[in-house]
Design a protein around this motif. Structure first.
Motif, PDB file in Angstrom:
ATOM      1  N   ARG A  38       8.480   8.261  19.820  1.00 35.22           N
ATOM      2  CA  ARG A  38       7.236   8.048  19.074  1.00 35.22           C
ATOM      3  C   ARG A  38       7.378   6.888  18.094  1.00 35.22           C
ATOM      4  O   ARG A  38       6.461   6.075  17.937  1.00 35.22           O
ATOM      5  N   LYS A  39       8.519   6.809  17.424  1.00 32.56           N
ATOM      6  CA  LYS A  39       8.714   5.734  16.457  1.00 32.56           C
ATOM      7  C   LYS A  39       8.769   4.373  17.129  1.00 32.56           C
ATOM      8  O   LYS A  39       8.256   3.378  16.599  1.00 32.56           O
ATOM      9  N   LEU A  40       9.404   4.314  18.305  1.00 33.37           N
ATOM     10  CA  LEU A  40       9.546   3.049  19.020  1.00 33.37           C
ATOM     11  C   LEU A  40       8.417   2.796  20.015  1.00 33.37           C
ATOM     12  O   LEU A  40       8.437   1.785  20.721  1.00 33.37           O
ATOM     13  N   ASN A  41       7.467   3.746  20.088  1.00 33.05           N
ATOM     14  CA  ASN A  41       6.331   3.629  21.005  1.00 33.05           C
ATOM     15  C   ASN A  41       6.806   3.535  22.457  1.00 33.05           C
ATOM     16  O   ASN A  41       6.343   2.693  23.228  1.00 33.05           O
ATOM     17  N   ARG A  42       7.730   4.430  22.798  1.00 34.18           N
ATOM     18  CA  ARG A  42       8.241   4.487  24.167  1.00 34.18           C
ATOM     19  C   ARG A  42       8.272   5.942  24.625  1.00 34.18           C
ATOM     20  O   ARG A  42       8.327   6.872  23.816  1.00 34.18           O
ATOM     21  N   ILE A  59      18.019   1.826  19.733  1.00 28.16           N
ATOM     22  CA  ILE A  59      17.611   3.169  20.165  1.00 28.16           C
ATOM     23  C   ILE A  59      18.590   4.213  19.642  1.00 28.16           C
ATOM     24  O   ILE A  59      18.179   5.275  19.152  1.00 28.16           O
ATOM     25  N   LEU A  60      19.900   3.916  19.709  1.00 30.22           N
ATOM     26  CA  LEU A  60      20.901   4.836  19.181  1.00 30.22           C
ATOM     27  C   LEU A  60      20.647   5.121  17.700  1.00 30.22           C
ATOM     28  O   LEU A  60      20.665   6.273  17.257  1.00 30.22           O
ATOM     29  N   VAL A  61      20.409   4.080  16.931  1.00 25.38           N
ATOM     30  CA  VAL A  61      20.160   4.241  15.498  1.00 25.38           C
ATOM     31  C   VAL A  61      18.887   5.054  15.263  1.00 25.38           C
ATOM     32  O   VAL A  61      18.854   5.942  14.401  1.00 25.38           O
ATOM     33  N   THR A  62      17.848   4.788  16.041  1.00 30.20           N
ATOM     34  CA  THR A  62      16.571   5.477  15.846  1.00 30.20           C
ATOM     35  C   THR A  62      16.685   6.958  16.196  1.00 30.20           C
ATOM     36  O   THR A  62      16.130   7.808  15.489  1.00 30.20           O
ATOM     37  N   VAL A  63      17.395   7.279  17.260  1.00 31.04           N
ATOM     38  CA  VAL A  63      17.596   8.688  17.618  1.00 31.04           C
ATOM     39  C   VAL A  63      18.347   9.417  16.508  1.00 31.04           C
ATOM     40  O   VAL A  63      17.992  10.528  16.113  1.00 31.04           O
ATOM     41  N   ALA A  64      19.387   8.773  15.978  1.00 31.53           N
ATOM     42  CA  ALA A  64      20.158   9.390  14.893  1.00 31.53           C
ATOM     43  C   ALA A  64      19.295   9.573  13.644  1.00 31.53           C
ATOM     44  O   ALA A  64      19.406  10.582  12.938  1.00 31.53           O
ATOM     45  N   GLU A  65      18.431   8.605  13.358  1.00 33.00           N
ATOM     46  CA  GLU A  65      17.591   8.685  12.155  1.00 33.00           C
ATOM     47  C   GLU A  65      16.496   9.728  12.293  1.00 33.00           C
ATOM     48  O   GLU A  65      16.186  10.455  11.339  1.00 33.00           O
ATOM     49  N   THR A  66      15.891   9.827  13.473  1.00 33.13           N
ATOM     50  CA  THR A  66      14.752  10.734  13.659  1.00 33.13           C
ATOM     51  C   THR A  66      15.182  12.133  14.084  1.00 33.13           C
ATOM     52  O   THR A  66      14.435  13.090  13.885  1.00 33.13           O
ATOM     53  N   GLY A  67      16.373  12.260  14.666  1.00 34.05           N
ATOM     54  CA  GLY A  67      16.897  13.579  15.023  1.00 34.05           C
ATOM     55  C   GLY A  67      16.580  14.053  16.417  1.00 34.05           C
ATOM     56  O   GLY A  67      17.028  15.134  16.821  1.00 34.05           O
ATOM     57  N   SER A  68      15.815  13.281  17.194  1.00 36.86           N
ATOM     58  CA  SER A  68      15.512  13.713  18.561  1.00 36.86           C
ATOM     59  C   SER A  68      15.094  12.525  19.403  1.00 36.86           C
ATOM     60  O   SER A  68      14.668  11.488  18.883  1.00 36.86           O
ATOM     61  N   PHE A  69      15.177  12.713  20.716  1.00 43.23           N
ATOM     62  CA  PHE A  69      14.746  11.671  21.653  1.00 43.23           C
ATOM     63  C   PHE A  69      13.225  11.503  21.589  1.00 43.23           C
ATOM     64  O   PHE A  69      12.707  10.382  21.658  1.00 43.23           O
ATOM     65  N   SER A  70      12.516  12.610  21.438  1.00 35.75           N
ATOM     66  CA  SER A  70      11.053  12.522  21.425  1.00 35.75           C
ATOM     67  C   SER A  70      10.564  11.812  20.157  1.00 35.75           C
ATOM     68  O   SER A  70       9.651  10.982  20.219  1.00 35.75           O
ATOM     69  N   ALA A  71      11.179  12.138  19.019  1.00 35.69           N
ATOM     70  CA  ALA A  71      10.772  11.485  17.774  1.00 35.69           C
ATOM     71  C   ALA A  71      11.114  10.000  17.811  1.00 35.69           C
ATOM     72  O   ALA A  71      10.350   9.156  17.318  1.00 35.69           O
TER      73      ALA A  71
END
Length: 320
Positions: free
Chosen positions: A27-31, A12-24
């Motif tokens: 959406r990417k992780l379907n959560r 989740i940490l990596v995904t937030v950093a990659e997408t730039g936001s908690f909401s994005a």
């Protein structure tokens, strides 16, 4: 003792950093976004660190320690992805390791390009690489030490063959060598009087047999690179792959010999595996990749070669 971060939290940490936001990231992780925010808050609490700046910014920004933690998290997530890929590959029949035996006569640019592509295509497959000459390549395949061999065929061997291209052997010597100074073409009787450098078979396949050896006096070597060096110093003549000496010929460090007994020989190269074993996915991919790369490296595609070309090591030619 504080609980360790979970792989899920790190992902989740990596995904937030990659997408730039908690909401994005949600959406990417379907959560839900709230789940993402809660996971990051829990991770920060466990570590006792502030990973993101949230106040006064439109989107969460990594703190200095957050950027450092991100590097560690990316490594951990990468390991997890490799584990998943390895498991998926195993279920699909992908081998864990490929043992590859390659004749040193294979153009090194071809080998490098194939292995770079192999690393990208099969990151979870370990490679075991044997480099040898002459009969050592089929021997390693027959005795099971290599899953796949790339080289010429020496004598009759019970292996399955796929022709992947050809290799040109050129008789050559240093420009100051006596053979280079004789009138052309050099007669066989003159050729016999000068030391020929010969690469000997590291296997038992050709013990007591010579192929492409014409001189009365020979120096026997165990590797082609040494032969190349000695030839440039004028310590004998012999045949070497054209790709290996192309620069030497262009710069005059070696000269191509015009010999009465033989000229340049184009000999086929094969991919080989044991007849009782079909190659698994990574090895089968290597066969096609070697065929493609060697075909583009050669002057023309392997299937355009003459049908009656001399066979590497089986018939007289500048192998020595």
């Amino acid at each position: 003792m504080q609980p360790n971060p979970t792989l899920d939290q790190l992902q989740i940490l990596v995904t937030v950093a990659e997408t730039g936001s908690f909401s994005a990231a949600g959406r990417k992780l379907n959560r839900a976004q709230s789940v993402i925010s809660y996971a990051i808050a829990n991770l920060e609490a466990q570590l006792g660190l502030k990973l993101f700046e949230r106040d006064g910014t439109r989107e969460p920004q990594l703190t200095g320690i957050g950027r450092a933690m991100l590097e560690d998290a990316q490594r951990m997530v990468g390991v997890l992805q490799r584990i998943r890929s390895r498991v998926d590959g195993y279920h699909q029949g992908l081998e864990a390791e490929v043992a590859l035996a390659v004749d040193v006569a294979l153009p090194s640019p071809v080998l490098v390009r194939v292995l770079k592509a192999f690393e990208a295509q099969f990151p979870t497959v370990t490679l075991r690489l044997h480099i040898g000459t002459l009969g050592l390549i089929p021997d390693l395949v027959v005795n099971g030490q290599a899953d796949l061999g790339i080289g010429g065929l020496l004598g009759d061997v019970d292996v399955h063959l796929v022709r992947i291209g050809f290799m040109s052997m050129v008789p050559a010597a240093a420009p100051h060598h006596p053979l280079a100074l004789l009138p052309k073409p050099v007669a066989l009787e003159d050729l016999r009087e000068h030391t020929q450098l010969v690469v000997t078979d590291q296997s038992e396949r050709t013990r007591g047999h010579d192929y492409g050896v014409f001189a009365y006096r020979t120096w026997r070597l165990t590797d082609m690179r040494t032969k190349h060096i000695l030839m440039r110093e004028g310590l004998g003549w012999g045949g070497l792959p054209r790709w290996l000496i192309a620069e030497d010929l262009a710069k005059g460090r070696l000269v191509e010999l015009d010999l009465e007994p033989f000229k340049e020989v184009s000999s086929p190269m094969f991919a080989m595996h044991r007849s009782d074993r079909s190659p698994k996915p990574a090895a089968a991919w290597l066969v096609e990749q070697f065929k493609r790369e060697l075909g583009s490296f050669n002057e023309f595609e392997p299937n355009e070669m003459p049908e009656e070309e001399p066979k590497l090591y089986n018939e007289p030619g500048p192998v020595g």
